[in-house]
Design a protein around this motif. Sequence first.
Motif, PDB file in Angstrom:
ATOM      1  N   LEU A 166     -15.833  41.407  19.000  1.00 10.77           N
ATOM      2  CA  LEU A 166     -14.630  42.214  19.166  1.00 10.77           C
ATOM      3  C   LEU A 166     -14.239  42.331  20.639  1.00 10.77           C
ATOM      4  O   LEU A 166     -13.056  42.437  20.962  1.00 10.77           O
ATOM      5  CB  LEU A 166     -14.823  43.604  18.555  1.00 10.77           C
ATOM      6  CG  LEU A 166     -14.876  43.632  17.030  1.00 10.77           C
ATOM      7  CD1 LEU A 166     -15.343  44.993  16.528  1.00 10.77           C
ATOM      8  CD2 LEU A 166     -13.532  43.275  16.434  1.00 10.77           C
ATOM      9  N   TYR A 226     -11.464  40.162  22.244  1.00  7.84           N
ATOM     10  CA  TYR A 226     -10.045  40.482  22.158  1.00  7.84           C
ATOM     11  C   TYR A 226      -9.518  41.187  23.409  1.00  7.84           C
ATOM     12  O   TYR A 226      -8.325  41.099  23.700  1.00  7.84           O
ATOM     13  CB  TYR A 226      -9.762  41.357  20.938  1.00  7.84           C
ATOM     14  CG  TYR A 226      -9.858  40.608  19.640  1.00  7.84           C
ATOM     15  CD1 TYR A 226      -8.816  39.801  19.215  1.00  7.84           C
ATOM     16  CD2 TYR A 226     -10.986  40.697  18.836  1.00  7.84           C
ATOM     17  CE1 TYR A 226      -8.884  39.110  18.027  1.00  7.84           C
ATOM     18  CE2 TYR A 226     -11.072  40.007  17.642  1.00  7.84           C
ATOM     19  CZ  TYR A 226     -10.022  39.214  17.241  1.00  7.84           C
ATOM     20  OH  TYR A 226     -10.098  38.526  16.064  1.00  7.84           O
ATOM     21  N   TRP A 258      -0.853  46.727   8.069  1.00  7.04           N
ATOM     22  CA  TRP A 258      -1.855  47.673   7.598  1.00  7.04           C
ATOM     23  C   TRP A 258      -1.674  47.968   6.111  1.00  7.04           C
ATOM     24  O   TRP A 258      -2.619  47.923   5.341  1.00  7.04           O
ATOM     25  CB  TRP A 258      -1.793  48.968   8.392  1.00  7.04           C
ATOM     26  CG  TRP A 258      -2.609  50.055   7.751  1.00  7.04           C
ATOM     27  CD1 TRP A 258      -2.156  51.083   7.013  1.00  7.04           C
ATOM     28  CD2 TRP A 258      -4.032  50.151   7.753  1.00  7.04           C
ATOM     29  NE1 TRP A 258      -3.201  51.839   6.548  1.00  7.04           N
ATOM     30  CE2 TRP A 258      -4.373  51.288   6.984  1.00  7.04           C
ATOM     31  CE3 TRP A 258      -5.050  49.406   8.317  1.00  7.04           C
ATOM     32  CZ2 TRP A 258      -5.685  51.692   6.778  1.00  7.04           C
ATOM     33  CZ3 TRP A 258      -6.361  49.813   8.112  1.00  7.04           C
ATOM     34  CH2 TRP A 258      -6.668  50.928   7.361  1.00  7.04           C
ATOM     35  N   LEU A 289     -14.643  49.710   9.674  1.00 11.14           N
ATOM     36  CA  LEU A 289     -14.007  49.594  10.978  1.00 11.14           C
ATOM     37  C   LEU A 289     -13.956  48.134  11.436  1.00 11.14           C
ATOM     38  O   LEU A 289     -12.925  47.661  11.915  1.00 11.14           O
ATOM     39  CB  LEU A 289     -14.754  50.440  12.009  1.00 11.14           C
ATOM     40  CG  LEU A 289     -14.196  50.412  13.427  1.00 11.14           C
ATOM     41  CD1 LEU A 289     -12.797  51.004  13.460  1.00 11.14           C
ATOM     42  CD2 LEU A 289     -15.116  51.170  14.367  1.00 11.14           C
ATOM     43  N   VAL A 290     -15.069  47.419  11.254  1.00  8.59           N
ATOM     44  CA  VAL A 290     -15.105  46.003  11.640  1.00  8.59           C
ATOM     45  C   VAL A 290     -14.117  45.200  10.795  1.00  8.59           C
ATOM     46  O   VAL A 290     -13.369  44.367  11.311  1.00  8.59           O
ATOM     47  CB  VAL A 290     -16.538  45.445  11.511  1.00  8.59           C
ATOM     48  CG1 VAL A 290     -16.560  43.935  11.610  1.00  8.59           C
ATOM     49  CG2 VAL A 290     -17.425  46.055  12.588  1.00  8.59           C
ATOM     50  N   LEU A 341     -10.721  45.955  12.246  1.00 12.50           N
ATOM     51  CA  LEU A 341     -10.425  45.525  13.613  1.00 12.50           C
ATOM     52  C   LEU A 341     -10.118  44.035  13.731  1.00 12.50           C
ATOM     53  O   LEU A 341      -9.200  43.655  14.456  1.00 12.50           O
ATOM     54  CB  LEU A 341     -11.582  45.891  14.542  1.00 12.50           C
ATOM     55  CG  LEU A 341     -11.658  47.367  14.924  1.00 12.50           C
ATOM     56  CD1 LEU A 341     -12.897  47.652  15.748  1.00 12.50           C
ATOM     57  CD2 LEU A 341     -10.413  47.802  15.665  1.00 12.50           C
ATOM     58  N   TYR A 342     -10.880  43.181  13.057  1.00 12.44           N
ATOM     59  CA  TYR A 342     -10.630  41.739  13.203  1.00 12.44           C
ATOM     60  C   TYR A 342      -9.199  41.351  12.819  1.00 12.44           C
ATOM     61  O   TYR A 342      -8.482  40.776  13.635  1.00 12.44           O
ATOM     62  CB  TYR A 342     -11.634  40.917  12.397  1.00 12.44           C
ATOM     63  CG  TYR A 342     -12.982  40.816  13.051  1.00 12.44           C
ATOM     64  CD1 TYR A 342     -13.139  40.167  14.270  1.00 12.44           C
ATOM     65  CD2 TYR A 342     -14.103  41.360  12.465  1.00 12.44           C
ATOM     66  CE1 TYR A 342     -14.376  40.080  14.879  1.00 12.44           C
ATOM     67  CE2 TYR A 342     -15.347  41.272  13.058  1.00 12.44           C
ATOM     68  CZ  TYR A 342     -15.484  40.626  14.264  1.00 12.44           C
ATOM     69  OH  TYR A 342     -16.702  40.531  14.862  1.00 12.44           O
ATOM     70  N   LEU A 356      -6.533  43.100  15.216  1.00  6.38           N
ATOM     71  CA  LEU A 356      -6.430  42.502  16.548  1.00  6.38           C
ATOM     72  C   LEU A 356      -5.820  41.108  16.475  1.00  6.38           C
ATOM     73  O   LEU A 356      -5.065  40.713  17.367  1.00  6.38           O
ATOM     74  CB  LEU A 356      -7.796  42.492  17.228  1.00  6.38           C
ATOM     75  CG  LEU A 356      -8.314  43.891  17.597  1.00  6.38           C
ATOM     76  CD1 LEU A 356      -9.769  43.829  18.030  1.00  6.38           C
ATOM     77  CD2 LEU A 356      -7.455  44.523  18.674  1.00  6.38           C
TER      78      LEU A 356
END
Length: 185
Positions: A103, A106, A144, A163-164, A167-168, A171
Motif C-alpha cells: 500500500l 501508492y 465505492w 480495510l485492505v 484500499l487497493y 487507490l
Amino acid sequence: MSAWRMLVSAAVGSIALVAAVVLAAPGLAERIALAEWGQAVAEASAAVACAVAAAHTRGRARAVWGLFATGQAIWAVTDGTAGVLLASGHVVPEVSPLEIGWLGFYVPMLAAVLLLYRRLRPERGWQGLLDGMIVTVAVAAVAWTTVLAPLAEDASGGLVGALVAFLYPALDVVCLMALGLIVLR
C-alpha cells in the motif's frame, strides 16, 4: 552497457529463467515463490527505467520520474521480501505486515501523478487542481457504491482485511482517475 540494453537484457533474462524453471521443474516454481521473484524483477526493472528517465530530465519532470521510481522500488522490495519469506518456508497470510509496503507504493505514485498533473495542466492557479479533485472524489464515491463496498463486505481478515480490500481498488481508482484527468485536459 547502456541503460536501455541493461533493461532489455534483464527482461529477456527473467523471462528465460521463469520459462526454464517452469518447464524443467514445475513444482520448484511454487516452492521457491517464483511468481513473487518474477514480479520483483519486473518492478525493479521499472524502477530502474524510471530512475534513468529522472536522470535525463530536469525540474518537475525529474521529481515525477523520481517518485515513480520510488514507488516501483517499494513494490519490488516488498515482493522480494515476500519471495524470501515464501521460499524459506514461512506462510505469508492473506493480510500481512507486507501490506504496508504494497500500500505504501501508492504514496509516491499518487504524489507523482499530482505533480504530473500540475506540470501538464493547461490552466493556472488552484482552480484546475480543485476541479480535478472534485471529479476524482465524485468518481471514487460512485466506485465505492458499485465496486468497493461489495469487495469490503466479502473480505476475509476482519476489519484489517476489509480495510485492505477497500484500499487497493480505491487507490487504483484514484490513480486512474487522476491520470484520466491529465489525458482529458
